[in-house]
Write a protein that holds these residues in place. Structure first.
Motif, mmCIF file in Angstrom:
data_model
loop_
_atom_site.group_PDB
_atom_site.id
_atom_site.type_symbol
_atom_site.label_atom_id
_atom_site.label_comp_id
_atom_site.label_asym_id
_atom_site.label_seq_id
_atom_site.Cartn_x
_atom_site.Cartn_y
_atom_site.Cartn_z
ATOM 1 N N HIS A 21 -6.576 9.026 -3.740
ATOM 2 C CA HIS A 21 -5.100 9.477 -3.515
ATOM 3 C C HIS A 21 -4.462 9.432 -4.890
ATOM 4 O O HIS A 21 -3.164 9.965 -5.042
ATOM 5 N N ASP A 26 -0.812 -4.534 3.216
ATOM 6 C CA ASP A 26 -2.106 -4.480 3.607
ATOM 7 C C ASP A 26 -3.002 -5.106 2.790
ATOM 8 O O ASP A 26 -2.795 -5.889 1.788
ATOM 9 N N GLY A 31 2.388 14.114 3.482
ATOM 10 C CA GLY A 31 3.291 13.107 3.799
ATOM 11 C C GLY A 31 2.687 11.690 3.093
ATOM 12 O O GLY A 31 1.786 11.735 2.645
ATOM 13 N N TYR A 32 3.853 10.910 2.989
ATOM 14 C CA TYR A 32 3.578 9.818 2.061
ATOM 15 C C TYR A 32 3.737 8.623 3.047
ATOM 16 O O TYR A 32 4.318 8.577 4.094
ATOM 17 N N MET A 33 3.079 7.199 3.063
ATOM 18 C CA MET A 33 3.042 6.212 3.604
ATOM 19 C C MET A 33 2.991 5.057 2.706
ATOM 20 O O MET A 33 2.830 4.947 1.628
ATOM 21 N N ILE A 34 3.838 4.009 3.257
ATOM 22 C CA ILE A 34 4.233 2.630 2.758
ATOM 23 C C ILE A 34 3.954 1.451 3.621
ATOM 24 O O ILE A 34 4.317 1.779 4.629
ATOM 25 N N GLY A 35 3.315 0.496 3.454
ATOM 26 C CA GLY A 35 3.157 -0.664 3.984
ATOM 27 C C GLY A 35 2.605 -1.776 3.224
ATOM 28 O O GLY A 35 2.171 -1.642 2.024
ATOM 29 N N ARG A 75 1.033 -1.220 0.095
ATOM 30 C CA ARG A 75 -0.049 -0.075 -0.047
ATOM 31 C C ARG A 75 0.735 1.310 -0.102
ATOM 32 O O ARG A 75 1.783 1.394 0.930
ATOM 33 N N ILE A 76 0.395 2.109 -0.772
ATOM 34 C CA ILE A 76 1.202 3.276 -0.938
ATOM 35 C C ILE A 76 0.286 4.424 -0.723
ATOM 36 O O ILE A 76 -1.075 4.411 -1.367
ATOM 37 N N GLY A 118 -0.791 16.746 6.030
ATOM 38 C CA GLY A 118 0.422 17.172 6.377
ATOM 39 C C GLY A 118 0.551 18.200 7.379
ATOM 40 O O GLY A 118 1.615 18.497 7.874
ATOM 41 N N VAL A 142 -1.222 8.714 0.796
ATOM 42 C CA VAL A 142 -0.881 10.060 1.498
ATOM 43 C C VAL A 142 -1.396 10.206 2.595
ATOM 44 O O VAL A 142 -2.668 9.597 3.005
ATOM 45 N N LYS A 143 -0.876 11.058 3.510
ATOM 46 C CA LYS A 143 -1.624 11.334 4.903
ATOM 47 C C LYS A 143 -1.672 12.933 5.056
ATOM 48 O O LYS A 143 -0.652 13.735 4.370
#
Length: 99
Positions: A73, A51, A45-49, A33-34, A39, A36-37
């Protein structure tokens, strides 16, 4: 996979290698999963994990890696490149935004 959406995000060879290794050995979920969150003052901000796929996700094939993003997103991630860098300060994923 959704047609025409494979170029939305790219992964450098270094990022691909790390993601494939994590998917094969330690990831509990089948998708990368890529996203945005919000800011606040410092911007987006960006996120990766890893899921599971949700109903409001787009499923992309990025060089054989199953990537999911929230449909909302996609406009913020268009053209995004994800790299994996190692240096004396540490290592991690780096998001390179198009200019």
């Amino acid at each position: 996979m959704e047609a025409g959406m494979t170029a939305l995000i790219t992964l450098t060879p270094a990022a691909q290698s790390v993601v494939k290794q994590l998917l094969a050995t330690t990831a509990s979920f089948p998708y990368l999963r890529i996203g945005v969150k919000g800011g606040g003052c410092s911007g987006m901000g960006y996120m990766i994990g890893f899921d599971e796929k949700a109903e409001d996700d787009q499923l992309l094939d990025v060089d054989g890696i199953p990537v999911i993003i929230k449909k909302a997103h996609s406009m913020y991630l268009a053209g995004m490149q994800v790299d994996y860098q190692q240096n004396e300060q540490g290592s991690g994923f780096v998001f390179i935004t198009p200019q």
